[in-house]
Design a protein around this motif. Structure first.
Motif, mmCIF file in Angstrom:
data_model
loop_
_atom_site.group_PDB
_atom_site.id
_atom_site.type_symbol
_atom_site.label_atom_id
_atom_site.label_comp_id
_atom_site.label_asym_id
_atom_site.label_seq_id
_atom_site.Cartn_x
_atom_site.Cartn_y
_atom_site.Cartn_z
ATOM 1 N N SER A 101 0.844 -1.190 0.000
ATOM 2 C CA SER A 101 0.000 0.000 0.000
ATOM 3 C C SER A 101 0.880 1.240 0.000
ATOM 4 O O SER A 101 2.048 1.180 0.406
ATOM 5 C CB SER A 101 -0.928 0.016 1.217
ATOM 6 O OG SER A 101 -0.183 0.157 2.405
ATOM 7 N N GLY A 114 0.010 9.050 -1.778
ATOM 8 C CA GLY A 114 -1.119 8.131 -1.735
ATOM 9 C C GLY A 114 -2.315 8.648 -2.508
ATOM 10 O O GLY A 114 -2.969 7.903 -3.246
ATOM 11 N N ARG A 142 -4.009 6.860 -5.919
ATOM 12 C CA ARG A 142 -5.425 6.493 -6.040
ATOM 13 C C ARG A 142 -6.080 7.223 -7.219
ATOM 14 O O ARG A 142 -6.925 6.653 -7.919
ATOM 15 C CB ARG A 142 -6.142 6.795 -4.724
ATOM 16 C CG ARG A 142 -5.675 5.902 -3.584
ATOM 17 C CD ARG A 142 -6.343 6.228 -2.257
ATOM 18 N NE ARG A 142 -5.831 5.341 -1.215
ATOM 19 C CZ ARG A 142 -4.808 5.629 -0.415
ATOM 20 N NH1 ARG A 142 -4.191 6.819 -0.520
ATOM 21 N NH2 ARG A 142 -4.401 4.766 0.491
ATOM 22 N N LEU A 177 -5.381 -0.248 -1.793
ATOM 23 C CA LEU A 177 -5.491 1.197 -1.970
ATOM 24 C C LEU A 177 -6.713 1.738 -1.221
ATOM 25 O O LEU A 177 -6.855 2.933 -1.095
ATOM 26 C CB LEU A 177 -5.599 1.542 -3.457
ATOM 27 C CG LEU A 177 -4.327 1.361 -4.300
ATOM 28 C CD1 LEU A 177 -4.590 1.748 -5.737
ATOM 29 C CD2 LEU A 177 -3.178 2.178 -3.742
#
Length: 231
Positions: free
Chosen positions: A186, A196, A200, A231
């Motif tokens: 992740s 992050g 996504r 995710l």
């Protein structure tokens, strides 16, 4: 890929800066180069068994590169130059399922303001694909994460991949976990929430996200198998 230089076993002492470390080799304290500017704090701890690659360039200030370390019973390759070489070998040998159809491989190609690690093309060059590679060394109980420190450049690369995808190119990011025996991956939202969010957003826009672990030995490293992405 097998390493073509001599590998030596030593003990880690400390890392005074991003580029160098002090190690013990055959009872002698030496300063060696660390080919990874990431923190690697979970790996490089005092007393840890490490592996050094001999470099015989007479113009270098240090004779060895610190390329790998033990974390418990796991061997982790930390050389940041290795992932692109491993992925290049995997592309040549058609080991990455998503990218089988691309037979032409070009390194370090520019798109927009970013230089991506690979530009891949079909034989007739009618289809082109930009691929960015990220090496992963951060692991916790079989789960791995990226990055281990904030990376503005990493998020920017992802946003450029999204733009390439919107313009009709293929686009993907491949996380190469430089160790074996991990099951999941992740983004490291705690250390870099922007990365992050960008990752996504990339998934939402059709950018391929691939994660592979590696078979690692002190004398070799090669791509192994896909692992699950969270995710």
């Amino acid at each position: 890929m097998e390493f073509d230089k001599k590998i030596y076993e030593g003990i880690f002492i400390e890392r005074p800066n991003r580029f160098n470390a002090k190690v013990l080799l055959n009872g002698e304290e030496l300063t060696v180069h660390v080919p990874n500017t990431g923190r690697c704090r979970e790996i490089l701890k005092e007393g840890t068994k490490i592996f050094l690659r001999e470099e015989l360039n007479p113009t270098r200030k240090t004779k060895y590169d610190l390329i790998a370390a033990m974390k418990g019973d796991m061997l982790i390759n930390i050389d940041s130059q290795i992932p692109n070489k491993v992925v290049n070998e995997a592309l040549l040998n058609r080991k990455i399922d998503t990218l089988h159809k691309y037979s032409k491989i070009n390194r370090e190609k520019t798109y927009g303001k970013s230089r991506f690690d690979f530009k891949l093309s079909t034989e007739d060059e009618k289809e082109n694909y930009f691929l960015e590679v990220k090496g992963v060394t951060l692991e916790d109980n079989g789960h791995c994460m990226f990055p281990d420190a904030p990376t503005e450049r990493g998020a920017r690369h992802i946003l450029e991949l999204i733009e390439a995808k919107k313009e009709g190119y293929g686009a993907g990011i491949l996380f190469l976990v430089q160790l074996d025996n991990v099951e999941t991956f992740s983004p490291n939202d705690e250390r870099d929430p922007e990365f992050g969010r960008a990752l996504r957003l990339a998934r939402e826009n059709g950018v391929d996200i691939m994660v592979y672990n590696c078979k690692v030995d002190k004398n070799m490293i090669e791509i192994n198998k896909k692992i699950d992405i969270i995710l």
